[in-house]
Enzyme design. Structure first.
Site, short mmCIF file in Angstrom:
data_model
loop_
_atom_site.label_atom_id
_atom_site.label_comp_id
_atom_site.label_asym_id
_atom_site.label_seq_id
_atom_site.Cartn_x
_atom_site.Cartn_y
_atom_site.Cartn_z
CB CYS A 23 -0.97 -0.03 1.18
SG CYS A 23 -2.43 1.01 0.94
CG HIS A 81 -3.64 -3.62 3.64
ND1 HIS A 81 -2.47 -3.27 4.27
CD2 HIS A 81 -4.15 -2.47 3.12
CE1 HIS A 81 -2.27 -1.97 4.14
NE2 HIS A 81 -3.27 -1.46 3.45
#
Length: 495
Positions: free
Chosen positions: A337, A436
């Site tokens: 991310c 994630h």
């Protein structure tokens, strides 16, 4: 079983007193008895979050509690989530969606609006579930935050529910914590507390009994349960990194595959690394401010709530140079991310969504350019690992506000629902992704560790984090049975 409380709130004398685990334990115990139970946290401040079944965002602790209750996480379980982007500002998430960014003073004024959202969610849950187990935030004794409180006694007063107060004996001063907390409450608030839970006790219980008697005499309230310190739990942390939470090792740490994670100020979703902590062949180390990144096989740049500021922090600590040396010596790097964005050439935030507006140079190892925008992508996803010759499944979730473009994306790390996602460098040393939870699927974890260089031995070990979490939930529930027994025998006026 007829549980006597439609709504029961768990508050703590301090942060990290054990509110989250007590709520999860009660949810699991009630679910075992066929009670339709739901967890609820009016307001949470955390950078660990989860994507819900209704495509919203809530605190990860409430997703864990939902699992304990045997239900899918929903935005009504955590109607107000604050995600700090600086020491004084946070993104405000209402009913799962980011609505605005406020500094601490402005949010204090906004609490009346937030309370409406809290009560709206609470009313919906009240019509759907037989019991609601509510988690407070921080401590009700924070008198500077009492005005317009929506997280602790302000909520309990609004819905007229009883409260149990949890105190952590492991940190010391447990009796002072309880007495001091009561002293900071109003008369009506003190009356709501039906008893105390002393958490994380280890030792000879007979040495504690005189203190329990004294506490009951001083307060007129019972100690409902003394809960033990449980080692080796695998439960999602609400926010702060618990560096002591490591699994028992089967190998000497010198023989293990070493993974290093630099801890940036606004690190988000560090639960990504829980499965690596539990892996018997992995030595995972968090490296904090003032520490030097040691020799490692793999370095992972984690997610961030303020990518440009955290990248500057990384540079100030010389970690960018350490990453460069690591790559020159053949080490592998994964960026997740915000960490993925850092590996690119530029990160632009023209509207100041995450902090100060402007553009920063990235580390430059991917031909990747990221623009931070107001729209947040929230999705639970599944797919396959593109870097693996075999068809390896991966699952995870996306929570990000940036859109990345560049030639690096032509060689994806994953295929998610048929679309390319992330990037792999031409030399095979870098992997970047917005995904994630990429290590949570046992097969994906094995494939990623093999890619990073763990080798054939990785094939002998698969860690099932979901199974470990289920076992841990059962352990805390079993340990909390005395508390449930006390609650069933302590039926009070709050019904």
């Amino acid at each position: 079983m007829q549980f006597p409380y439609k709504t029961l709130m768990v508050q703590g004398t301090t942060s990290d007193a054990g509110k989250t685990t007590v709520v999860a334990a009660l949810c699991r115990l009630l679910a075992r008895q066929g009670v339709k139970v739901v967890p609820f946290k009016p307001q949470n401040m955390a950078l660990n979050s989860a994507v819900t079944a209704d495509s919203g965002e809530i605190g990860r602790a409430q997703a864990l509690q939902a699992q304990a209750a045997g239900i899918a996480p929903h935005t009504d379980m955590n109607p107000v989530l604050l995600k700090p982007s600086s020491d004084t500002g946070a993104q405000i998430i209402i009913h799962g969606k980011a609505v605005l960014d406020l500094n601490a003073r402005d949010y204090h004024e906004y609490k009346t609006v937030a309370m409406d959202a809290v009560l709206e969610s609470y009313q919906r849950l009240s019509t759907q579930y037989g019991s609601i187990i509510v988690e407070g935030a921080g401590s009700p004794a924070e008198i500077n935050l009492r005005d317009r409180d929506i997280a602790n006694m302000g909520f309990a007063e609004a819905v007229d529910c009883p409260v149990i107060l949890v105190a952590d004996i492991d940190r010391g001063g447990v009796f002072a914590h309880i007495i001091g907390t009561l002293a900071c409450l109003s008369e009506s608030e003190r009356a709501r507390i039906i008893g105390f839970v002393i958490n994380r006790f280890r030792g000879d219980i007979s040495l504690l009994e005189s203190g329990l008697t004294w506490l009951a005499q001083q307060t007129g309230k019972p100690v409902l349960a003394v809960l033990p310190y449980l080692h080796g739990l695998h439960l999602d942390a609400e926010d702060a990194i618990q560096t002591a939470q490591v699994a028992s090792a089967n190998l000497n740490s010198a023989q293990k595959f070493r993974i290093v994670v630099p801890v940036i100020p606004r690190i988000s979703n560090h639960t990504d690394f829980d499965v690596l902590r539990a892996h018997p062949e992995v030595d995972l180390q968090f490296i904090g401010p003032g520490q030097v990144i040691p020799a490692a096989d793999l370095i992972i740049l984690p997610g961030s709530k303020n990518t440009r500021a955290d990248l500057e922090f990384l540079r100030q600590h010389g970690w960018d140079a350490a990453l460069g040396r690591h790559l020159r010596y053949g080490g592998k790097v994964i960026g997740i991310c915000g960490g993925f964005q850092m590996l690119g050439k530029t990160i632009a935030d023209p509207d100041g969504v995450e902090g100060t507006s402007g553009q920063s140079d990235g580390l430059g190892w991917f031909d990747l350019h990221t623009a931070i925008g107001a729209e947040k992508r929230l999705a639970n996803v599944s797919g396959q690992c593109a870097f693996s010759a075999a068809a390896v499944a991966v699952t995870g979730y996306e929570i990000h506000m940036g859109i990345s473009t560049g030639t690096a994306l032509a060689t994806p790390a994953f295929y998610i629902d048929g679309r390319p996602e992330g990037a792999i460098s031409a030399d095979g040393q870098l992997l970047g992704t917005y995904l994630h939870g990429l290590f949570d699927h046992p097969d994906a974890c094995q494939a990623l560790l093999t890619w990073a260089g763990l080798g054939a031995t990785a094939g002998a070990t698969k860690v099932d984090l979901s199974a470990l979490r289920e076992t841990s939930l059962d352990r805390i529930a079993d340990a909390a049975q005395p508390l449930m027994d006390a609650l069933l025998s302590e039926k009070r006026a709050f019904l």
